[in-house]
Design a protein around this motif. Sequence first.
Motif, PDB file in Angstrom:
ATOM      1  N   LEU A 181       1.574   7.358   9.845  1.00  0.00           N
ATOM      2  CA  LEU A 181       1.416   7.189   8.469  1.00  0.00           C
ATOM      3  C   LEU A 181       2.592   7.885   7.686  1.00  0.00           C
ATOM      4  CD1 LEU A 181      -2.376   7.454   8.170  1.00  0.00           C
ATOM      5  CD2 LEU A 181      -1.053   5.311   7.679  1.00  0.00           C
ATOM      6  N   ARG A 182       2.892   9.119   7.970  1.00  0.00           N
ATOM      7  CA  ARG A 182       3.922   9.681   7.346  1.00  0.00           C
ATOM      8  C   ARG A 182       5.219   9.239   7.517  1.00  0.00           C
ATOM      9  NH1 ARG A 182       3.401  13.723   4.167  1.00  0.00           N
ATOM     10  NH2 ARG A 182       1.578  15.123   4.308  1.00  0.00           N
ATOM     11  N   ALA A 196       0.871  -1.433   0.075  1.00  0.00           N
ATOM     12  CA  ALA A 196      -0.088   0.168  -0.121  1.00  0.00           C
ATOM     13  C   ALA A 196       0.942   1.171   0.002  1.00  0.00           C
ATOM     14  CB  ALA A 196      -0.768   0.072   1.330  1.00  0.00           C
ATOM     15  N   HIS A 197       0.537   2.219  -0.777  1.00  0.00           N
ATOM     16  CA  HIS A 197       1.243   3.417  -0.615  1.00  0.00           C
ATOM     17  C   HIS A 197       0.722   4.892  -0.191  1.00  0.00           C
ATOM     18  CE1 HIS A 197      -0.040   4.515  -4.665  1.00  0.00           C
ATOM     19  NE2 HIS A 197       0.784   5.507  -4.753  1.00  0.00           N
ATOM     20  N   ARG A 198      -0.495   4.636  -0.176  1.00  0.00           N
ATOM     21  CA  ARG A 198      -1.345   6.145   0.103  1.00  0.00           C
ATOM     22  C   ARG A 198      -2.401   5.549   1.482  1.00  0.00           C
ATOM     23  NH1 ARG A 198      -2.355   7.717  -5.684  1.00  0.00           N
ATOM     24  NH2 ARG A 198      -3.503   5.934  -5.792  1.00  0.00           N
ATOM     25  N   TYR A 199      -2.785   6.483   2.287  1.00  0.00           N
ATOM     26  CA  TYR A 199      -3.792   6.002   3.306  1.00  0.00           C
ATOM     27  C   TYR A 199      -4.584   7.383   3.614  1.00  0.00           C
ATOM     28  CZ  TYR A 199      -5.017   3.073   7.199  1.00  0.00           C
ATOM     29  OH  TYR A 199      -5.535   2.382   8.118  1.00  0.00           O
ATOM     30  N   VAL A 207      -0.206  10.705   2.522  1.00  0.00           N
ATOM     31  CA  VAL A 207      -1.412  10.790   3.486  1.00  0.00           C
ATOM     32  C   VAL A 207      -2.614  11.570   3.059  1.00  0.00           C
ATOM     33  CG1 VAL A 207      -1.989  11.375   5.877  1.00  0.00           C
ATOM     34  CG2 VAL A 207       0.236  10.459   5.373  1.00  0.00           C
ATOM     35  N   GLY A 208      -3.644  11.130   3.125  1.00  0.00           N
ATOM     36  CA  GLY A 208      -4.848  11.713   2.865  1.00  0.00           C
ATOM     37  C   GLY A 208      -5.700  12.169   4.230  1.00  0.00           C
ATOM     38  N   THR A 209      -6.311  13.113   4.424  1.00  0.00           N
ATOM     39  CA  THR A 209      -7.221  13.338   5.478  1.00  0.00           C
ATOM     40  C   THR A 209      -8.642  14.033   4.891  1.00  0.00           C
ATOM     41  OG1 THR A 209      -7.316  13.786   7.939  1.00  0.00           O
ATOM     42  CG2 THR A 209      -6.049  15.234   6.427  1.00  0.00           C
ATOM     43  N   GLY A 210      -9.366  14.541   5.771  1.00  0.00           N
ATOM     44  CA  GLY A 210     -10.607  15.181   5.396  1.00  0.00           C
ATOM     45  C   GLY A 210     -11.613  15.468   6.549  1.00  0.00           C
ATOM     46  N   VAL A 211     -12.599  16.029   6.060  1.00  0.00           N
ATOM     47  CA  VAL A 211     -13.695  16.281   7.392  1.00  0.00           C
ATOM     48  C   VAL A 211     -14.881  16.322   6.983  1.00  0.00           C
ATOM     49  CG1 VAL A 211     -12.036  17.885   8.549  1.00  0.00           C
ATOM     50  CG2 VAL A 211     -13.653  18.937   6.975  1.00  0.00           C
ATOM     51  N   GLN A 242      -0.531  20.366   8.278  1.00  0.00           N
ATOM     52  CA  GLN A 242       0.071  19.053   7.974  1.00  0.00           C
ATOM     53  C   GLN A 242       0.690  18.635   6.731  1.00  0.00           C
ATOM     54  OE1 GLN A 242      -0.616  16.005   9.780  1.00  0.00           O
ATOM     55  NE2 GLN A 242      -0.581  17.511  11.564  1.00  0.00           N
ATOM     56  N   LYS A 243       0.629  19.690   5.518  1.00  0.00           N
ATOM     57  CA  LYS A 243       1.096  19.334   4.417  1.00  0.00           C
ATOM     58  C   LYS A 243       0.367  18.118   3.985  1.00  0.00           C
ATOM     59  CE  LYS A 243       5.343  21.775   4.467  1.00  0.00           C
ATOM     60  NZ  LYS A 243       4.636  22.954   5.380  1.00  0.00           N
ATOM     61  N   VAL A 244      -0.733  17.798   3.876  1.00  0.00           N
ATOM     62  CA  VAL A 244      -1.528  16.393   3.342  1.00  0.00           C
ATOM     63  C   VAL A 244      -1.300  16.445   1.835  1.00  0.00           C
ATOM     64  CG1 VAL A 244      -2.743  15.969   5.384  1.00  0.00           C
ATOM     65  CG2 VAL A 244      -3.707  17.373   3.844  1.00  0.00           C
ATOM     66  N   ASP A 245      -1.384  15.241   1.447  1.00  0.00           N
ATOM     67  CA  ASP A 245      -1.206  15.185  -0.204  1.00  0.00           C
ATOM     68  C   ASP A 245      -2.586  14.980  -0.754  1.00  0.00           C
ATOM     69  OD1 ASP A 245       1.767  14.658   0.150  1.00  0.00           O
ATOM     70  OD2 ASP A 245       1.059  12.927   1.424  1.00  0.00           O
TER      71      ASP A 245
END
Length: 365
Positions: free
Chosen positions: A192-193, A157-160, A199-203, A225-228
Amino acid sequence: MIEKIKQKALAGEGISREEILFVLSCSDRESLKEIFSAAYAVKLREVGRKVHLRGLVEISNICTKNCFYCGIRRGNSAVSRYALSQEEILECARLTQKFEYGSLVLQAGERCDAAFVDFIEDTLRKIKALPGFELGITLSLGEQSLETYKRWFAAGAHRYLLRIETSSEKLYRELHPADHLLSERKACLDRLRDAGYMVGTGVMSGLPGQTLESLADDIEFFRRQKVDMIGMGPYITHHATPLGEKYPDYPSDLSLGLKMIAATRLALRNVNIASTTALQTLAPDGREQGLLAGANVIMPNVGDLVHRKDYLLYENKPGTDENAADTRKNLERAIAAIGEEIEYNTWGDPTFFSAGKESRQRKGM
Ligand code: 5AD
Ligand code: SF4
């Protein structure tokens, strides 16, 4: 203010918190049009006109958590629980290859037991070993230990994706049982980083008790967080949940969901932003509207229809009667209709990830 936002969009500069708040509170149709087109211009320049697809497999609705808003929470005994077999998951992966989506998302309710962790690890290795185009794999399997994240990364896996749901401590506590902690969720993003993932996040937006200031803080959190990747969607009531019982007639806000996408694109610029199913739930063309407001990723369901009606995080979730092949056809048509194109057979990583990785390496992280 609009002029300033447009100028910044042209100059490749991120908008400020004050400008984010302006976008989120805008209700004038003409101004909104201008804002969405500024966000769209930033998207075209930073990530292009092509839509990245990720085949979504909802591998299990078994969840050990009890979030107050979610239809598949542990406490909802009306849900019929399922877990796909490894062969069923591999079949979805083959279908993803056949559809040339390039990339796969495995999503499930949260489980941390050893059998589950082993199962995922083994399944990842088998997916990576499938003959043909090598699929990019994103996981969306909740909070786990660093060791688990590392094992799954090593298995391919390479993204979460791990949404923080809200960056407000107070609101997070109102929406979750006492043992669900925002601090733990944030610690997971760091883990995760550290494990090497993109790394992905959201709300969720439009939650009872949520303010526009709180949403602006969420976007500032993404920026810090410099999320991708970002995956966000409007809150939609599920009546068999504590939040749904407390606020049975709480209206969902499609427009606010779109404004969150536009503000995030204008503030963060070169990230992947998903146009989520929750948007499509509120309008048949909701996902296309999301693309036009600045999103560039869509996650079409590639799972079997049998289990779709058991993965209802919220009510009226669309696509429970549309099979994966029809979804592909309909998506292609809908995306072409707004003048965009699907990018097939790529993993679809944003430029930011490689840049971020380099800068992390420079800093010796
Ligand atoms: N409305 C909208 N989104 C929801 N999610 C869970 N329940 C709801 C709801 N009622 C979202 C959460 C979770 C993701 C898998 O689904 O953000 O992280
Ligand atoms: Fe489980 Fe996720 Fe639903 Fe919370 S939001 S109950 S963790 S599936």
